[in-house]
Structures are given as structure tokens and as C-alpha cells.
Design a protein around this motif. Structure first.
Motif, PDB file in Angstrom:
ATOM      1  N   ALA A  14       0.829  -1.204   0.000  1.00 46.31           N
ATOM      2  CA  ALA A  14       0.000   0.000   0.000  1.00 46.31           C
ATOM      3  C   ALA A  14       0.865   1.257   0.000  1.00 46.31           C
ATOM      4  N   ALA A  15       1.965   1.251   0.733  1.00 45.19           N
ATOM      5  CA  ALA A  15       2.865   2.407   0.783  1.00 45.19           C
ATOM      6  C   ALA A  15       3.515   2.633  -0.580  1.00 45.19           C
ATOM      7  N   ILE A  16       3.920   1.544  -1.237  1.00 47.49           N
ATOM      8  CA  ILE A  16       4.524   1.669  -2.571  1.00 47.49           C
ATOM      9  C   ILE A  16       3.522   2.267  -3.547  1.00 47.49           C
ATOM     10  N   ASN A  17       2.297   1.763  -3.523  1.00 43.39           N
ATOM     11  CA  ASN A  17       1.272   2.280  -4.428  1.00 43.39           C
ATOM     12  C   ASN A  17       0.951   3.743  -4.137  1.00 43.39           C
ATOM     13  N   LEU A  18       0.951   4.127  -2.873  1.00 40.83           N
ATOM     14  CA  LEU A  18       0.705   5.516  -2.507  1.00 40.83           C
ATOM     15  C   LEU A  18       1.793   6.422  -3.084  1.00 40.83           C
ATOM     16  N   LEU A  19       3.036   6.019  -2.937  1.00 40.67           N
ATOM     17  CA  LEU A  19       4.143   6.811  -3.492  1.00 40.67           C
ATOM     18  C   LEU A  19       4.053   6.916  -5.012  1.00 40.67           C
ATOM     19  N   LEU A  20       3.752   5.801  -5.661  1.00 34.01           N
ATOM     20  CA  LEU A  20       3.623   5.827  -7.116  1.00 34.01           C
ATOM     21  C   LEU A  20       2.474   6.734  -7.544  1.00 34.01           C
ATOM     22  N   GLY A  21       1.366   6.679  -6.819  1.00 32.81           N
ATOM     23  CA  GLY A  21       0.227   7.536  -7.124  1.00 32.81           C
ATOM     24  C   GLY A  21       0.557   9.014  -6.973  1.00 32.81           C
ATOM     25  N   MET A  22       1.364   9.339  -5.975  1.00 37.37           N
ATOM     26  CA  MET A  22       1.750  10.740  -5.751  1.00 37.37           C
ATOM     27  C   MET A  22       2.571  11.280  -6.914  1.00 37.37           C
ATOM     28  N   TYR A  23       3.308  10.411  -7.582  1.00 38.83           N
ATOM     29  CA  TYR A  23       4.141  10.821  -8.715  1.00 38.83           C
ATOM     30  C   TYR A  23       3.487  10.517 -10.059  1.00 38.83           C
ATOM     31  N   GLY A  24       2.208  10.168 -10.051  1.00 37.42           N
ATOM     32  CA  GLY A  24       1.479   9.965 -11.287  1.00 37.42           C
ATOM     33  C   GLY A  24       1.861   8.709 -12.044  1.00 37.42           C
ATOM     34  N   LYS A  25       2.387   7.735 -11.339  1.00 35.31           N
ATOM     35  CA  LYS A  25       2.789   6.472 -11.973  1.00 35.31           C
ATOM     36  C   LYS A  25       1.721   5.413 -11.744  1.00 35.31           C
ATOM     37  N   ARG A  26       1.749   4.376 -12.575  1.00 38.78           N
ATOM     38  CA  ARG A  26       0.793   3.283 -12.410  1.00 38.78           C
ATOM     39  C   ARG A  26       1.174   2.407 -11.236  1.00 38.78           C
ATOM     40  N   ARG A  27       0.170   1.758 -10.665  1.00 36.42           N
ATOM     41  CA  ARG A  27       0.384   0.861  -9.539  1.00 36.42           C
ATOM     42  C   ARG A  27       1.201  -0.349  -9.987  1.00 36.42           C
ATOM     43  N   LEU A  28       2.128  -0.743  -9.158  1.00 39.37           N
ATOM     44  CA  LEU A  28       2.919  -1.942  -9.440  1.00 39.37           C
ATOM     45  C   LEU A  28       2.447  -3.135  -8.639  1.00 39.37           C
ATOM     46  N   VAL A  29       1.883  -2.860  -7.481  1.00 41.15           N
ATOM     47  CA  VAL A  29       1.524  -3.911  -6.554  1.00 41.15           C
ATOM     48  C   VAL A  29       0.017  -3.891  -6.358  1.00 41.15           C
TER      49      VAL A  29
END
Length: 72
Positions: free
Chosen positions: A55-70
Motif C-alpha cells: 500500500a505504501a509503494i502504491n501511494l508513493l507511485l500515485g503521488m508521482y502519477g505512476k501506475r500501480r505496481l503492486v
């Protein structure tokens, strides 16, 4: 990155590997996709290691406009 659960032995092995580096490490992070038990989390906190889950990884990716990896 640990896809299976993180144990105390994994934390200890991680610290030994980091100490064996010839470079000073300012931040230590473990990505525990398979979860982490309470004793391991306390050990990591004591050793000043950040533990991130999916969830933390996805939150960081979302903040930078990237697609979810996990998928969590």
C-alpha cells in the motif's frame, strides 16, 4: 524486496549485508510485500529500518502519477 513474509533472520541478514558495504548508507528500507511479523517489525524499528508494504509503494507511485505496481 521480500515477496514472502519477513522474519527476524531476514532483518539480521539485511543489516549484515548493509554493514559489509564500503559506502555509508543513510537510509535503510525493506519492502515487505508478503507482510512482516510484529517481532521483526520491532527489530527493524530498533535498528532504524523503514518497512514499507504494498500500500505504501502504491501511494508513493500515485503521488508521482505512476501506475500501480503492486495489487493489494
Amino acid at each position: 524486496m521480500y515477496e514472502k513474509g519477513v522474519s527476524e533472520n531476514d532483518i539480521i541478514a539485511y543489516v549484515k549485508n548493509v554493514k559489509s558495504l564500503e559506502v555509508k548508507v543513510s537510509s535503510k528500507v525493506i519492502i515487505a510485500l508478503g507482510g512482516i511479523d510484529d517481532n521483526s517489525r520491532l527489530l527493524a524499528k530498533e535498528l532504524r529500518i523503514s518497512v514499507w508494504d504494498g500500500a505504501a509503494i502504491n501511494l508513493l507511485l500515485g503521488m508521482y502519477g505512476k501506475r500501480r505496481l503492486v495489487s493489494v
